[in-house]
Design a protein around this motif. Structure first.
Motif, PDB file in Angstrom:
ATOM      1  N   LEU A   1       7.667  18.521   1.832  1.00  0.00           N
ATOM      2  CA  LEU A   1       7.699  17.804   0.448  1.00  0.00           C
ATOM      3  C   LEU A   1       8.325  16.152   0.880  1.00  0.00           C
ATOM      4  N   GLY A   2       9.053  16.019   2.071  1.00  0.00           N
ATOM      5  CA  GLY A   2       9.088  14.717   2.317  1.00  0.00           C
ATOM      6  C   GLY A   2       7.961  13.899   2.616  1.00  0.00           C
ATOM      7  N   GLY A   3       6.973  14.605   3.094  1.00  0.00           N
ATOM      8  CA  GLY A   3       5.661  13.836   3.227  1.00  0.00           C
ATOM      9  C   GLY A   3       4.985  13.441   1.826  1.00  0.00           C
ATOM     10  N   ASN A   4       5.092  14.592   1.194  1.00  0.00           N
ATOM     11  CA  ASN A   4       4.306  14.198  -0.328  1.00  0.00           C
ATOM     12  C   ASN A   4       5.107  13.100  -0.935  1.00  0.00           C
ATOM     13  N   VAL A   5       6.592  13.402  -1.089  1.00  0.00           N
ATOM     14  CA  VAL A   5       7.128  12.236  -1.692  1.00  0.00           C
ATOM     15  C   VAL A   5       7.070  10.933  -1.215  1.00  0.00           C
ATOM     16  N   GLY A   6       6.889  10.972   0.034  1.00  0.00           N
ATOM     17  CA  GLY A   6       6.647   9.341   0.786  1.00  0.00           C
ATOM     18  C   GLY A   6       5.464   9.010   0.211  1.00  0.00           C
ATOM     19  N   VAL A   7       4.249   9.842  -0.027  1.00  0.00           N
ATOM     20  CA  VAL A   7       2.998   9.305  -0.290  1.00  0.00           C
ATOM     21  C   VAL A   7       3.277   8.702  -1.775  1.00  0.00           C
ATOM     22  N   TYR A   8       3.701   9.388  -2.611  1.00  0.00           N
ATOM     23  CA  TYR A   8       3.655   9.294  -3.912  1.00  0.00           C
ATOM     24  C   TYR A   8       4.622   7.990  -4.524  1.00  0.00           C
ATOM     25  N   ILE A   9       5.828   8.250  -3.903  1.00  0.00           N
ATOM     26  CA  ILE A   9       6.886   7.401  -4.572  1.00  0.00           C
ATOM     27  C   ILE A   9       6.725   6.012  -3.930  1.00  0.00           C
ATOM     28  N   SER A  10       6.183   5.715  -2.924  1.00  0.00           N
ATOM     29  CA  SER A  10       5.779   4.587  -2.071  1.00  0.00           C
ATOM     30  C   SER A  10       4.677   3.752  -3.075  1.00  0.00           C
ATOM     31  N   ALA A  11       3.665   4.523  -3.670  1.00  0.00           N
ATOM     32  CA  ALA A  11       2.526   3.900  -4.119  1.00  0.00           C
ATOM     33  C   ALA A  11       2.721   2.559  -5.113  1.00  0.00           C
ATOM     34  N   PRO A  12       3.669   2.652  -5.861  1.00  0.00           N
ATOM     35  CA  PRO A  12       3.839   1.402  -6.773  1.00  0.00           C
ATOM     36  C   PRO A  12       4.481   0.273  -5.968  1.00  0.00           C
ATOM     37  N   ILE A  13       5.153   0.364  -4.874  1.00  0.00           N
ATOM     38  CA  ILE A  13       5.535  -0.809  -4.263  1.00  0.00           C
ATOM     39  C   ILE A  13       4.573  -1.313  -3.186  1.00  0.00           C
ATOM     40  N   LEU A  14       3.859  -0.398  -2.497  1.00  0.00           N
ATOM     41  CA  LEU A  14       2.817  -0.717  -1.832  1.00  0.00           C
ATOM     42  C   LEU A  14       1.592  -1.380  -2.485  1.00  0.00           C
ATOM     43  N   GLY A  15       1.356  -0.829  -3.388  1.00  0.00           N
ATOM     44  CA  GLY A  15       0.409  -1.666  -4.470  1.00  0.00           C
ATOM     45  C   GLY A  15       0.580  -2.741  -4.624  1.00  0.00           C
ATOM     46  N   LYS A  16       1.835  -3.244  -5.315  1.00  0.00           N
ATOM     47  CA  LYS A  16       2.410  -4.581  -5.602  1.00  0.00           C
ATOM     48  C   LYS A  16       2.390  -5.606  -4.414  1.00  0.00           C
ATOM     49  N   ILE A  17       2.684  -5.004  -3.261  1.00  0.00           N
ATOM     50  CA  ILE A  17       2.486  -5.873  -2.142  1.00  0.00           C
ATOM     51  C   ILE A  17       1.022  -6.075  -1.634  1.00  0.00           C
ATOM     52  N   VAL A  18       0.093  -5.187  -1.672  1.00  0.00           N
ATOM     53  CA  VAL A  18      -1.184  -5.525  -1.366  1.00  0.00           C
ATOM     54  C   VAL A  18      -1.761  -6.327  -2.445  1.00  0.00           C
ATOM     55  N   ASP A  19      -1.443  -6.196  -3.699  1.00  0.00           N
ATOM     56  CA  ASP A  19      -1.971  -7.188  -4.539  1.00  0.00           C
ATOM     57  C   ASP A  19      -1.789  -8.552  -4.413  1.00  0.00           C
ATOM     58  N   SER A  20      -0.392  -8.626  -4.061  1.00  0.00           N
ATOM     59  CA  SER A  20       0.236 -10.135  -3.761  1.00  0.00           C
ATOM     60  C   SER A  20       0.031 -10.655  -2.477  1.00  0.00           C
ATOM     61  N   ARG A  21      -0.043  -9.940  -1.500  1.00  0.00           N
ATOM     62  CA  ARG A  21      -0.070 -10.456  -0.138  1.00  0.00           C
ATOM     63  C   ARG A  21      -1.131  -9.924   0.810  1.00  0.00           C
ATOM     64  N   GLY A  22      -2.041  -9.211   0.217  1.00  0.00           N
ATOM     65  CA  GLY A  22      -3.135  -8.524   1.093  1.00  0.00           C
ATOM     66  C   GLY A  22      -2.744  -7.439   1.766  1.00  0.00           C
TER      67      GLY A  22
ATOM     68  N   TRP B   1      -2.300   1.375  -9.788  1.00  0.00           N
ATOM     69  CA  TRP B   1      -2.879   2.651  -9.246  1.00  0.00           C
ATOM     70  C   TRP B   1      -1.580   3.224  -8.799  1.00  0.00           C
ATOM     71  N   GLY B   2      -0.591   2.553  -8.163  1.00  0.00           N
ATOM     72  CA  GLY B   2       0.296   3.231  -7.725  1.00  0.00           C
ATOM     73  C   GLY B   2       1.433   3.948  -8.634  1.00  0.00           C
ATOM     74  N   TYR B   3       1.525   3.318 -10.064  1.00  0.00           N
ATOM     75  CA  TYR B   3       2.316   3.697 -10.954  1.00  0.00           C
ATOM     76  C   TYR B   3       1.636   5.233 -11.461  1.00  0.00           C
ATOM     77  N   LEU B   4      -0.087   4.962 -11.523  1.00  0.00           N
ATOM     78  CA  LEU B   4      -0.616   6.209 -12.110  1.00  0.00           C
ATOM     79  C   LEU B   4      -0.575   7.482 -10.989  1.00  0.00           C
ATOM     80  N   SER B   5      -0.293   7.107  -9.632  1.00  0.00           N
ATOM     81  CA  SER B   5      -0.063   7.763  -8.686  1.00  0.00           C
ATOM     82  C   SER B   5       0.971   8.600  -8.741  1.00  0.00           C
ATOM     83  N   LEU B   6       2.151   8.152  -9.346  1.00  0.00           N
ATOM     84  CA  LEU B   6       3.400   8.755  -9.631  1.00  0.00           C
ATOM     85  C   LEU B   6       3.290  10.323 -10.298  1.00  0.00           C
ATOM     86  N   SER B   7       2.199  10.373 -11.067  1.00  0.00           N
ATOM     87  CA  SER B   7       1.968  11.558 -11.721  1.00  0.00           C
ATOM     88  C   SER B   7       2.026  13.020 -11.104  1.00  0.00           C
ATOM     89  N   PRO B   8       1.441  12.965  -9.970  1.00  0.00           N
ATOM     90  CA  PRO B   8       1.409  14.177  -9.353  1.00  0.00           C
ATOM     91  C   PRO B   8       2.655  14.756  -8.815  1.00  0.00           C
TER      92      PRO B   8
END
Length: 501
Positions: free
Chosen positions: A58-79, A396-403
């Motif tokens: 579960l630690g791995g799953n939480v790492g995948v999904y909960i980080s998605a919005p933050i990582l998505g914002k970073i890649v959108d703004s900084r590459g 997509w990060g926000y949508l990926s929180l749904s799982p």
């Protein structure tokens, strides 16, 4: 006179193909969160219970999904560069940490792992989830921005397919190179997932589209933004389309419909994937009470994992090709395939609810893998179409929180249902021979079929929501056709055109 714009590589030139291949390599290294074939050995060596092993996973799953919005914002703004570099560090540290704890084992005369070391395993698993998701996020974002809309579904689907094939790839390598050696397998994971991120760091970089390819119209065009872009110095390409994010996203019904349906469908998939070993074990024990073999049981479990992983990969590739085909050749919106995906996952649960022999469980696993892989590729593509490319990874990060919601609810329900059917071997109506685990449900399909009834109901709800989403999308398309908006390109003046004039 404005300076000459830099030459933009052709759509299918070498530069874009290199980006695509490097993105695919990063994605292949990002999906190992589902590689849990080493869990039984980890539990045996460190004295961990099944509950503790599930918490580590579960630690791995939480790492995948909960980080998605933050990582998505970073890649959108900084590459993508910072995500790929952090992915290298986190994957290397995470799997190396798990390997170090495994190799150390338990101290002499100690039968259980300490709380501190158990917490360290969860933290390491969390790091692998965040690191892998960072690499995947960078790969998808870069691919989506590098290829035009007409092939965007196919190219992003190909990259996402690497994520689905990851578990199969690393499991196959481990089985051939060092079967049964868990320490070497963990070393393979630590090196094999991290160093491809460095390759991505070098080659994964968005390439702007030619103006002729970038000129295409969607809904909600912001004309002022387009005009401003045409006056900006060095603007290399313009991808006009919707730009929905933030509060506007969260208040849009077009966000909540796919959010809920994705939660139901992905929750069904996660429940099945996380518990397919228990399902195969229950069916195998039911028909082999008098000739139980731990080796054979493990092989049937591994066969399900391989089937799901390969079909997951296939679904992610095929749905992208099909999505582009029905839009460009048939004139249908890509969202039409939401109904197909929901139907496939629903059929997998119906088939599984009637399988009583482990030898044919692969049929349900194949359907589940196909639908599960198709689902994520299709929803990612639709996220671009409905909400736009500028904030794609964040959305997509926000949508990926749904799982997180569906996956946890259905998995907990499955565990409780299975616990209710398990009983000590000595109290069962037919005491099993030595070798069968002391607490093992002996009723076969009846051990977990109630959980499948729950997911069948959830998939029916998701199918209804998908039909509603398709209807809404089709209605918008017809409204635009009636208004004559298709084919109308904003009056954008390109620097090259200015120079020629």
């Amino acid at each position: 006179m404005s300076p000459k714009s830099p030459q933009i590589p052709p759509t299918f030139g070498r530069a874009r193909i290199v980006v695509l291949l490097a993105s695919l390599l990063a994605a292949l290294s990002a999906g190992t969160n589902y590689v849990r074939s080493y869990s039984p050995q980890l539990g045996s060596r460190l004295g961990l219970t099944h509950t503790q092993l599930n918490l580590i996973g579960l630690g791995g799953n939480v790492g995948v999904y909960i980080s998605a919005p933050i990582l998505g914002k970073i890649v959108d703004s900084r590459g993508p560069k910072s995500l790929l570099l952090s992915g290298f560090v986190l994957l290397l540290a995470g799997y190396s940490g798990i390997r170090l704890v495994y190799d150390a084992g338990l101290p002499e005369n100690v039968t259980a792992l300490s709380t501190a070391m158990f917490a360290l395993l969860i933290a390491c698993s969390f790091m692998t989830g965040v690191g892998g998701n960072g690499g995947l996020c960078a790969a998808i974002n870069t691919t989506a921005k590098t290829f035009p809309d007409k092939v965007r579904g196919s190219t992003t689907g190909l990259v996402i397919s690497g994520f689905g094939l990851s578990a199969f790839l690393f499991s196959a390598i481990a089985h051939l190179a060092f079967p049964g050696n868990t320490s070497s397998f963990l070393l393979l994971l630590s090196l094999g997932t991290s160093f491809p991120m460095l390759v991505g760091f070098i080659f994964v970089q968005p390439i702007p589209l030619p103006p002729s390819e970038a000129h295409h119209e969607y809904l909600d065009v912001d004309q002022a933004e387009a005009d401003a872009a045409s006056l900006a110095p060095g603007k290399q390409f313009l991808d006009i389309g919707p730009n929905i994010y933030g509060v506007k996203l969260w208040t849009s019904i077009d966000f909540w419909i796919p959010f809920i349906s994705l939660s139901l469908l992905s929750g069904t998939g996660l429940m099945y994937i996380n518990n397919i070993g228990s399902m195969a074990q229950a069916l195998y024990v039911y028909s082999h009470k008098d000739r139980y073999s731990e080796v054979d049981a493990s092989q049937w479990q591994a066969a399900q994992v391989s089937t799901i992983s390969f079909m997951n990969f296939s679904g992610r590739v095929l749905i992208g090709l099909l999505a582009d085909f029905i839009k460009s050749r048939l004139g249908l919106p890509r969202s039409t395939l939401l109904i197909v995906v929901a139907s496939i996952i629903l059929s997998s649960q119906i088939v599984a609810a009637y399988i009583e022999n482990v030898r044919v469980l692969w049929r349900a696993s194949a359907l589940l893998g196909l639908g599960y892989g198709s689902m994520f590729s299709l929803y990612a593509t639709l996220c671009i179409e409905w909400f736009g490319l500028p904030h794609f990874s964040e959305n997509w990060g926000y949508l990926s929180l749904s799982p997180l919601f569906g996956g946890n609810i259905f998995s907990v329900a499955f565990g409780r249902n299975l616990d209710a059917h398990e009983r000590p071997a000595e109290s069962s109506y037919m005491p099993p021979p030595p070798g069968i685990p002391p607490r093992q449900c002996l009723d076969g399909l009846a051990c977990y079929v109630d959980s499948l009834h729950l997911t069948i109901a959830a998939c029916i709800c998701a199918l209804a929501l998908s039909t509603w989403a398709v209807w809404r999308d089709r209605r918008k398309t017809l409204e635009i056709d009636q208004d004559g908006m298709y084919g109308r390109v904003p009056n954008v003046i390109w620097e090259e055109e200015e120079e020629e004039s």
